[in-house]
Motif scaffolding. Structure first.
Motif, PDB file in Angstrom:
ATOM      1  N   LEU A 276     -77.546 -64.556  14.925  1.00 27.85           N
ATOM      2  CA  LEU A 276     -78.450 -63.602  15.041  1.00 27.85           C
ATOM      3  C   LEU A 276     -78.540 -62.267  14.210  1.00 27.85           C
ATOM      4  CD1 LEU A 276     -80.973 -63.046  16.812  1.00 27.85           C
ATOM      5  CD2 LEU A 276     -79.519 -62.263  18.534  1.00 27.85           C
TER       6      LEU A 276
ATOM      7  N   ALA B 152     -79.622 -63.129  10.902  1.00 30.38           N
ATOM      8  CA  ALA B 152     -81.059 -63.582  10.910  1.00 30.38           C
ATOM      9  C   ALA B 152     -82.040 -62.236  10.858  1.00 30.38           C
ATOM     10  CB  ALA B 152     -81.428 -64.379  12.390  1.00 30.38           C
ATOM     11  N   LEU B 153     -81.417 -61.142  11.432  1.00 33.76           N
ATOM     12  CA  LEU B 153     -82.065 -59.827  11.660  1.00 33.76           C
ATOM     13  C   LEU B 153     -82.083 -59.190  10.252  1.00 33.76           C
ATOM     14  CD1 LEU B 153     -80.653 -58.366  14.938  1.00 33.76           C
ATOM     15  CD2 LEU B 153     -83.076 -59.159  14.397  1.00 33.76           C
TER      16      LEU B 153
ATOM     17  N   GLY C 192     -82.703 -61.109   7.519  1.00 32.08           N
ATOM     18  CA  GLY C 192     -83.457 -61.797   6.918  1.00 32.08           C
ATOM     19  C   GLY C 192     -82.691 -63.030   6.204  1.00 32.08           C
ATOM     20  N   VAL C 193     -81.422 -63.269   6.835  1.00 31.05           N
ATOM     21  CA  VAL C 193     -80.777 -64.529   6.379  1.00 31.05           C
ATOM     22  C   VAL C 193     -81.156 -65.456   7.244  1.00 31.05           C
ATOM     23  CG1 VAL C 193     -78.522 -65.491   5.858  1.00 31.05           C
ATOM     24  CG2 VAL C 193     -78.818 -63.172   5.335  1.00 31.05           C
TER      25      VAL C 193
END
Lengths: 676, 260
Positions: B112, B115-116, B118-119
């Motif tokens: 997470l 992901a935050l 942008g990965v």
């Protein structure tokens, strides 16, 4: 002190939860609108001409009221639960501070009553405004042109509104308090149970999803193809397959979403996975409310469509003639010349309509040939004969009054007349046949038929219909008519009188005056009374129920989401700690709400389309004379209104959720921590 | 000569709650430094201000005055994107109650923070496998929190805190919700992360046993630093350090003050 606290708590509830208070006000408006139906202008008028039918409807109202109570209970219950849920900690604190449960629940009940009173104060004026608006709008839609409108207030409706509303409110609180009564104080301090992420097997959820889809398709097939026969068994099977299919579909949807998330998440960034998992969790834990909401929306859309189609029937007034007077010329003249009557009459003209003389010869070969190419016209071809003729001048008088272009039958022309137009009616087939060049032979001479079918009412009573007639030039009429005298005298009321008094009153005044003259007559309103009644009653009640179902479905979806968001509020705090910024969290919430609503709406729209198609291929028909174009335009308008209202509602839910998120992350709900 | 650089500087930090007569000073001008690769413990009685201190460092709370510098940058001026980047990239936070999102799998929870930024999870797979192996949770990556034990949850939470390779790992009573066996497993793993990856850890704890894994301990009382213990990790066994911690607790605060 106790009552001050109650007032303060209730005020805070209203301030914090506009959606909750709005639901209560809506419930009040819904009750009063239904219960005051008997007081509305249209109903009052109809009661004077169709008292039996109106009486029957009024006797039906308590049943509709009870049904409304049942559904409004859910609306109020969810609103109250959302409200109580947000105060769990506070309630737990009261208990820990030594407040007895009985006193706590007493406080909640008093708050409920206080909120009820304020909701009534806000809701009743809104309800009065709405009912007056509906009264005026209905009258306008059905073509009554009421100007003599009176403000109506029904104390009885008010009484039952208050009783029903308070009853539903208290019952909801009773159910909620019964649940809270069993809870230990410690449970009040928890944000509420977050349902564990269900780990159902993929095969099981796929089976549910497939079975649901199959059941729904089966229901659509039965509804559209097999329901035409109107067999009870098929009807029950359609409904059962539809309901079971919807429940199974939502039961299996969670697993489907889970598989999709697993497939897509490796390529997803930002809060995509979180957003998708939130939606999946909502679907998994709330598949039953979602199915109920979806079915309620299907009911709402079906009811509204049915209501509109019925309303269209009542609105095709085609008010061409106000009164038709029968009798001898002299008697009618003396009647119309009476001082009191003369002031009301605008114009009058004789209507020349007659059976054809015995022995008249018509050659209908051309028309039959044109009809033969049209499917379903077999019956018309068999019965294709001209029994009635209408004089051109009489029909032109009607057209002139309606502001339409007059017929020109010079040069060997005639026109076809039928009042039976509408879907599957003979008139519609005849119009199709006239699209080509068609002629009929009269007494050995060919007359070319005008390409447009004439269908305007030729007498005041719309119950009188004419299957097939021929409009011919006056000279030819004189040759063909069995009785050369006028069939009746059509009377139009003066425009300024109608404008001043309103059509309803003007006609009722004239009616009262004519009743004393001994002349036989029909009036426009008398003729349309029954049609109008069915249009208004069916249209009004079904639209009312439709709007109610729509409101409840949306409240269920909206509040279920908001309750879920509040319960999972901590997740947003964690996300903020992990580096999620406020705009992306807001976007995630908005997306969740959009998808959540879309999941319900998508299934509801597909099922509604099938339900409406099933309705119009079976029991529901556009009434005779109703214009398909007008019905379609109204349906499109209703659909646009539906989309606009739905967008508005979703926006309110998004705003509420955004506010809640802002408060949560600003620290109000996070034990004094300030996140942003 | 100290070859290690300061990674965190806390200078004259104060924090107050309430106003007027209700004003409470939670931190009264605390100053200290943390070296890169240090495993720092913060101990103190309930209400001493240790969690407030940790939350200020994590930018969960704004201090009333003073400075917090991470790698020389004052975090008090961070807003918006910089604040989010600080929380998501510069620090990792380990909560007492794990705080995994219970509707996400371990894999989704751990990735997470990336992901935050942008990965995608696909791009983060290598880092994921590395931290999962380090914390021994590779076998539970596709499970939801409800399917994990407490220890597995806390290790998954630790993996989430570490996957961004933060400069600083903050841990607030990380063993508070674990039994002794799972506590030991977690602390062994954290010590390994500290030793092998030279990761700086600041851990708030009540537990002398947990504190014995640290290389230095700051004792806080009533919002002020009042004692410091250092351990030479190479020469002093953990057991001996534990004895010293217990002795300090007994001598300086009265042992009972540290027991909830």
């Amino acid at each position: 002190m106790f009552f001050k606290q109650i007032r303060q708590n209730a005020a805070r509830s209203r301030r914090d939860n506009g959606l909750f208070f709005g639901s209560l006000v809506t419930a009040i408006v819904a009750f009063y609108t239904l219960l005051s139906l008997g007081e509305q202008d249209v109903m009052q008028f109809l009661a004077t001409i169709e008292s039996d039918a109106v009486g029957k409807l009024m006797r039906m109202l308590p049943v509709v009221y009870a049904v409304s109570l049942f559904f409004v209970f859910f609306l109020v219950y969810f609103a109250c639960r959302y409200q109580t849920d947000s105060r769990r900690r506070e309630l737990g604190l009261y208990l820990m501070l030594g407040m007895k449960r009985s006193r706590l629940f007493g406080m909640l009940f008093c708050e409920t009553l206080w909120s009820s009173m304020l909701a009534l104060l806000a809701g009743l004026p809104a309800a009065l405004l709405l009912t007056e608006g509906i009264s005026l709008a209905t009258a306008r839609i059905v073509g009554l042109g009421i100007i003599g409108h009176r403000f109506s207030f029904s104390p009885e409706a008010l009484w039952w509104t208050v009783c029903g509303f308070v009853f539903v409110q208290l019952l909801s609180m009773l159910v909620i308090c019964a649940g809270l009564g069993k809870a230990e104080p410690a449970e009040f301090f928890r944000a509420g149970d977050v349902k564990r992420q269900e780990v159902s097997s993929g095969a099981q959820s796929t089976a549910f999803l497939c079975l649901g889809t199959v059941f729904l398709l089966l229901a659509y097939y039965l509804g559209i193809v097999r329901l035409q026969a109107l067999e009870l068994g098929v009807m029950i099977a359609t409904v059962l397959f539809g309901i079971a299919g919807t429940f199974l579909l939502y039961r299996g949807l969670g697993g489907f979403l889970g598989r999709r998330i697993r497939r897509k998440s490796p390529d997803a960034a930002g809060l995509w996975t979180f957003t998708a998992r939130q939606v999946q969790e909502n679907v998994l834990s709330q598949h039953k409310p979602l199915a109920v909401a979806s079915l309620l929306l299907v009911l709402a859309l079906s009811c509204i469509s049915f209501g509109i189609s019925m309303g269209v029937g009542g609105s095709v007034s085609g008010r061409s003639v106000d009164f038709s007077l029968f009798g001898e010329e002299r008697q009618i003249d003396s009647c119309l010349n009476r001082d009191d009557i003369r002031g009301l009459v605008g114009e009058s003209y004789p209507l020349y309509l007659s059976h054809v003389k015995d022995g008249s010869v018509f050659d209908t070969g051309g028309l039959k040939a044109a009809l033969s190419g049209i499917g379903g016209a077999g019956n018309i071809i068999e019965n294709c004969s001209f029994d009635y003729v209408i004089a051109e001048s009489s029909y032109n008088d009607i057209l002139e009054h309606l502001g339409k272009e007059k017929l020109d039958l010079s040069g060997g022309k005639a026109a076809l007349y039928s009042s039976l137009i509408g879907k599957n009616e003979p008139g519609t087939k005849l119009q199709e046949a006239l699209d080509g060049r068609v002629s009929v032979g009269i007494g050995g001479k060919d007359y070319e038929l005008l390409p447009a079918l004439c269908c305007d009412n030729i007498v005041a009573d719309r119950a009188i219909t004419l299957y097939l007639g021929l409009i011919v030039p006056d000279a030819l009429y004189a040759q063909l008519a069995k009785t050369p005298e006028a069939y009746c005298r059509n009377v139009q009321l003066r425009g300024d009188v109608v404008e001043k008094m309103g059509l309803m009153q003007a006609i009722q005044n004239m009616d009262a005056l004519l009743a004393g003259t001994g002349v036989t007559y029909d009036s426009y309103l008398g003729g349309i009374g029954r049609n109008l009644f069915y249009a208004v009653a069916a249209g009004y009640l079904t639209i009312y129920l439709g709007v109610l179902f729509w409101l409840i479905a949306n409240t269920v979806i909206g509040l279920k989401y908001l309750i879920g968001q509040r319960r999972t509020g901590r997740r947003y705090e964690i996300l903020a700690m992990l580096g999620a910024d406020m705009p992306s969290l807001q976007r995630s919430v908005r997306k969740q709400i959009s998808v959540y609503f879309a999941l319900v709406l998508a299934a509801a729209l597909v099922s509604s389309a099938a339900a409406i198609a099933a309705m119009f291929t079976s029991f529901a028909r556009l009434p005779a004379g109703a214009s398909m174009g007008k019905a379609a335009a109204l349906s499109a308008a209703a659909l646009l209104a539906f989309a606009a209202l739905e967008t508005f509602y979703i926006r309110i839910v998004k705003q509420t959720a955004g506010r809640e998120l802002g408060r949560l992350l600003a620290g109000e709900l996070s034990h004094g921590r300030r996140m942003f | 000569m100290n070859t290690k650089r300061d990674i965190l500087q806390v200078e004259d930090l104060t924090k107050t709650y309430g106003r007027g007569a209700n004003r409470t000073e939670a931190l009264k001008g605390i100053s200290f430094r943390v070296l890169e690769g240090e495993f720092l413990g913060i101990m103190g009685a309930s209400g001493s201000g240790k969690t407030t201190l940790l939350n200020c460092i994590a930018a969960m709370l704004k201090p009333a005055s003073g400075k917090i510098l991470l790698r020389g940058q004052d975090i008090s001026g961070f807003r918006g994107d910089r604040l989010a980047a600080y929380r998501g990239r510069s620090i990792g936070y380990l909560f007492q109650e794990f705080e995994l999102l219970d509707n996400l799998t371990a894999r989704e929870n751990i990735t997470l923070p990336l992901a935050l930024r942008g990965v995608t999870a696909g791009q983060a797979e290598r880092e994921l496998q590395t931290v999962a192996a380090l914390l021994d949770i590779a076998q539970i990556l596709d499970q939801f929190p409800s399917q994990m034990s407490g220890g597995q949850k806390q290790r998954a939470a630790a993996a989430r805190a570490l996957i961004s390779d933060p400069d600083l790992l903050l841990a607030d009573e990380p063993t508070g919700a674990l039994d002794s066996r799972n506590s030991r497993v977690l602390l062994d793993r954290l010590a390994e992360v500290n030793r092998v990856r030279n990761k700086t850890i600041v851990m708030v704890t009540h537990d002398a046993g947990a504190a014995s894994y640290c290389s230095r301990i700051l004792f806080i009382q009533d919002g002020q630093l009042f004692h410091e213990l250092r351990r030479n990790v190479l020469s002093e066994p953990r057991e001996a350090f534990y004895e010293r911690i217990v002795t300090v607790i007994a001598q300086l605060g009265g042992g009972s003050a540290h027991v909830l």
